[in-house]
Design an enzyme around this catalytic site. Structure first.
Site, short mmCIF file in Angstrom:
data_model
loop_
_atom_site.label_atom_id
_atom_site.label_comp_id
_atom_site.label_asym_id
_atom_site.label_seq_id
_atom_site.Cartn_x
_atom_site.Cartn_y
_atom_site.Cartn_z
N GLU A 106 -11.87 23.39 -56.20
CA GLU A 106 -11.51 21.97 -56.24
C GLU A 106 -11.72 21.33 -57.61
OE1 GLU A 106 -13.33 19.79 -53.00
OE2 GLU A 106 -12.25 20.98 -51.49
N ASP A 119 -14.76 7.19 -40.32
CA ASP A 119 -14.91 8.10 -41.46
C ASP A 119 -13.97 7.67 -42.60
OD1 ASP A 119 -15.79 10.20 -43.06
OD2 ASP A 119 -14.45 11.67 -42.14
N CYS A 168 -20.51 25.17 -35.23
CA CYS A 168 -19.70 26.24 -35.82
C CYS A 168 -18.32 25.78 -36.30
CB CYS A 168 -19.51 27.38 -34.82
SG CYS A 168 -20.99 27.80 -33.88
N MET A 193 -23.77 32.36 -44.51
CA MET A 193 -24.00 32.23 -43.07
C MET A 193 -25.51 32.26 -42.83
SD MET A 193 -22.96 31.88 -39.99
CE MET A 193 -23.88 32.00 -38.45
N TRP A 203 -9.66 13.39 -51.38
CA TRP A 203 -10.26 13.47 -52.72
C TRP A 203 -9.28 13.93 -53.79
CZ3 TRP A 203 -9.89 18.06 -55.19
CH2 TRP A 203 -9.64 19.18 -54.39
N CYS A 236 -16.86 25.08 -39.94
CA CYS A 236 -16.56 26.18 -40.87
C CYS A 236 -15.60 27.22 -40.27
CB CYS A 236 -17.85 26.90 -41.29
SG CYS A 236 -18.91 25.90 -42.35
N HIS A 237 -15.74 27.49 -38.97
CA HIS A 237 -14.94 28.55 -38.35
C HIS A 237 -13.74 28.01 -37.58
CE1 HIS A 237 -17.65 31.76 -39.56
NE2 HIS A 237 -18.64 30.96 -39.29
N LYS A 261 -8.91 6.46 -48.05
CA LYS A 261 -8.50 7.07 -46.78
C LYS A 261 -7.81 6.09 -45.85
CE LYS A 261 -11.89 10.74 -45.72
NZ LYS A 261 -12.96 11.06 -44.73
N GLU A 264 -21.93 13.30 -42.79
CA GLU A 264 -21.63 13.80 -41.44
C GLU A 264 -22.91 14.30 -40.76
OE1 GLU A 264 -18.91 13.94 -43.70
OE2 GLU A 264 -18.26 12.45 -42.26
CA CA Z 1 -16.93 11.89 -44.27
#
Ligand code: CA
Length: 681
Positions: A63, A304, A605, A648, A392, A608-609, A331, A177
């Site tokens: 990024e 958010d 989870c 992990m 962003w 990420c997954h 946003k 978060e």
């Molecule tokens: Ca946020």
């Protein structure tokens, strides 16, 4: 001063050529992401080719906006690694690995990314994912100092680029978060000592003042906009995770403040008060951190809706008068023009079909919200949700065309009250139900989900507050933009193409398939009379990790820095990456255990997954994990952290062994369903 001009060659020998650097995050302090270089232009951009590329050692998200100072490109990669490369050849000069512990990955919402470094006085400054601010010798990469900027016992992370001005380096952090209290700090560039800190939300009233630059404004204004008896336990949010801009003309510092923690205003603040400075632009004195002004874009934030998106400074004619303005496309879908001397709102219009508010009342400066937008009576479907109408990915502004180029998007989001919000340290704390909306299953549902996701390159006229043109993309979560003196706007996209458009009309003039999604903005620099355009490419980051991957997981090569010039003839290697097979277990778990596992998966989870185990493949699709069919192997990884070095971490402190087994039961059933769908009988 930052986009410095200098003569690059002996005058006698050749035609003098002006070198152009890119020595701060947004090109200059004003962060317009505009390069005046015009050697590459609308006439010849078709001859643009790859000059060289550099491949990083990771397939996690890229990024960063690189810098180019005195012939050296400085950039950062996933895991907060810093690289110095010869800007002509791509030769690696040095790299620095801050050795972020793998377990820190679980503290971040949106991958172990880093958006770039800062340069001043022969030093490179960068934040690390685990909360350090480091200074490196620009010539050698040697560590000069390192300062821990956060309480390491809390889920703070740094992914943003620091900014530097007046002998100070400014840095914020993320974590809203998970439940943290946001702030921005200034450190002396010389030794890394803390100069000042400004909190964006109040702390525990019983603790008294913080001894920070924000103390006075907290007492006089901020505290009265909060209610309830737990917001300080939840952290309150308001993290300054991306945009920080120094105003050279007025000697002011502006920063964008993030969302509330938890998201849900009813849970956070008993549904009372504006909750300053959430979702606001705040101006402070860069020398002292003292408050100057603020403008809150989303009072009582509950969706958010961060205001952390890129801040751009410009001087524009407004109502017949030249005004020093601040441009912002956060946003929430409104484009704001503020007088940056005073923070006065000059105009606000929708650049996206946001349905949470009808308009901004110019008398009060406040949005006029729509019925049930706060999902207090029933679940509410937002056309523009938590992913934002603009995230962003940086926008650019061309003083030649007078247009702002926004990587705009539309990602609907169903907001539902979490039935019984319980604060859980170390996991997502939103007060919004993320688990009940089922991920798309059937081909029809998948097609509908895909169609609902939109992205575009939007050229916006900030004076008249209207769209000039818009080029739709086939993808969402596309790259930032770069405007140039050659009449071009560059943008990479999630489909892997890096494109150049006519900045006046939007006409596509050139494209190049990089084979990797592109998320950040490009830069341009001139060296020895040759203009280059550089951009980072790589899969990963928040969106590709979390949201359902409708097309299933894909494998991509490691992230790269790509550098283009006219006539460039380098080529990228081909890549064949196979995704592992589904690995469904044979046994059938009880419906009750699967349901509990689903809930736990959503909490711990999914970020990420992938929601509903629909991984895009940046991180493993757990339905394909070799460990899925072995309780012992599963526990070794999830409970004990066998793969901690890869990010992990161990979950034994957050989850019992049986809960970890229930997650395996849920993922196992998802794998069985996917296997059946793949082989219909
Ligand atoms: Ca946020």
């Amino acid at each position: 001063m930052f986009l410095s001009l200098c003569l690059s060659m002996p005058l006698a020998a050749r035609t003098p050529t002006l070198d152009l650097q890119w020595s701060s995050h947004g090109g200059t302090y004003a962060e317009q992401r505009y390069s005046p270089a015009g050697q590459i232009n609308t006439d010849n951009v078709g001859k643009l080719g790859l000059s060289w590329f550099f491949e990083f050692d990771t397939a996690r998200g890229q990024e960063a906006t690189p810098l180019m100072v005195d012939g050296v490109i400085y950039t950062t990669s996933a895991w907060s690694k810093v690289f110095a490369l010869d800007a002509r050849s791509g030769k690696l000069l040095w790299s620095y690995d801050p050795e972020v512990p793998g377990a820190a990955a679980a503290k971040g919402c949106c991958d172990v990314v880093n958006r770039g470094a800062a340069y001043a006085d022969g030093k490179i400054f960068a934040g690390t994912f685990d909360g350090r601010l480091i200074a490196l010798h620009a010539k050698t990469g040697k560590l000069l100092w390192s300062t821990m900027t956060v309480d390491s016992s809390k889920p703070y992370t740094i992914t943003g680029a620091p900014r530097v001005a007046r002998g100070k380096v400014f840095i914020g952090n993320g974590g809203a978060e998970y439940g943290v209290r946001g702030y921005i700090s200034a450190y002396n560039t010389s030794d890394g000592a803390l100069a000042w800190r400004f909190y964006t939300v109040p702390g525990n009233p019983d603790d008294g003042p913080d001894g920070a630059a924000s103390d006075t404004i907290m007492r006089e204004l901020v505290e009265n906009t909060w209610s309830g008896d737990k917001y300080w336990v939840y952290g309150g949010g308001g993290t300054v995770w991306d945009s920080i801009v120094y105003d050279e003309e007025l000697n002011q510092l502006y920063f964008g403040v993030g969302n509330g923690s938890p998201w849900n205003h009813r849970e956070r603040s008993a549904g009372q008060g504006d909750n300053l400075f959430l979702s606001s632009i705040v101006a402070v004195d860069p020398d002292t951190g003292n408050y100057l002004w603020h403008y809150q874009e989303t009072p009582a934030e509950t969706w958010d809706f961060t205001a952390t998106q890129q801040i751009t400074l410009a001087t524009l004619p407004v109502a017949g008068k030249q005004r020093q303005v601040l441009l912002h496309a956060p946003k929430n879908g409104f484009f704001y023009v503020l007088d940056r001397r005073s923070g006065e709102l000059l105009s606000a219009e929708k650049f996206a079909p946001a349905n949470w508010a009808s308009h901004v009342d110019m008398e009060t400066g406040r949005p006029v919200e729509t019925e049930n937008a706060r999902f207090e009576k029933a679940p509410w479907l937002a056309t523009i949700g938590a992913s934002g109408a603009h995230n962003w990915h940086p926008m650019s502004y061309s003083p030649d065309t007078g247009l702002v180029y926004i990587p705009a998007q539309q990602v609907p989001f169903l907001y539902m009250e979490e039935e019984k919000f319980v604060y859980r340290p170390g996991s997502w704390n939103l007060g919004v139900d993320m688990m009940s909306a089922p991920p798309p299953e059937s081909e029809e549902e998948k097609a509908a989900a895909k169609a609902a996701l939109q992205g575009s390159l939007l050229a916006w006229d900030p004076i008249n507050q209207r769209e000039a043109w818009r080029i739709p993309h086939q993808t969402t979560w596309n790259g930032g933009t770069l405007a140039t003196g050659g009449g071009l706007v560059f943008q990479g996209a999630a489909d892997g193409y890096f494109r150049a458009h006519d900045a006046a009309s939007g006409t596509l003039l050139w494209q190049y398939d990089t084979g990797l999604p592109i998320q950040p903005g490009a830069i341009s620099y001139v060296l020895d009379g040759e203009q280059y355009v550089a951009v980072m490419s790589g899969n990963g980051g928040g969106f590709p990790l979390t949201l359902p991957a409708v097309d299933g997981p894909k494998r991509f090569p490691n992230g790269r820095l790509l550098v283009f010039n006219l006539g460039g003839g380098a080529t990228l290697p081909s890549f064949e990456g196979a995704v592992a097979h589904l690995n469904p277990p044979e046994r059938q778990a009880s419906a009750e255990r699967v349901a509990q596992g689903k809930n736990l998966f959503g909490l711990h989870c999914a970020q990420c997954h992938g929601v509903g185990t629909m991984s895009a493949g940046v991180l493993p699709d757990l339905k394909r994990s070799a460990a899925l069919t072995s309780s012992a192997a599963w526990q070794m990884i999830v409970a004990q952290g066998k793969l901690e070095s890869r990010g992990m971490g161990a979950f034994s402190q957050l989850l019992s062994l049986d809960e970890i087994e229930m997650i395996r039961d849920y993922v196992g059933e998802r794998a069985q369903l996917a296997a059946r769908a793949a082989t219909p009988d």
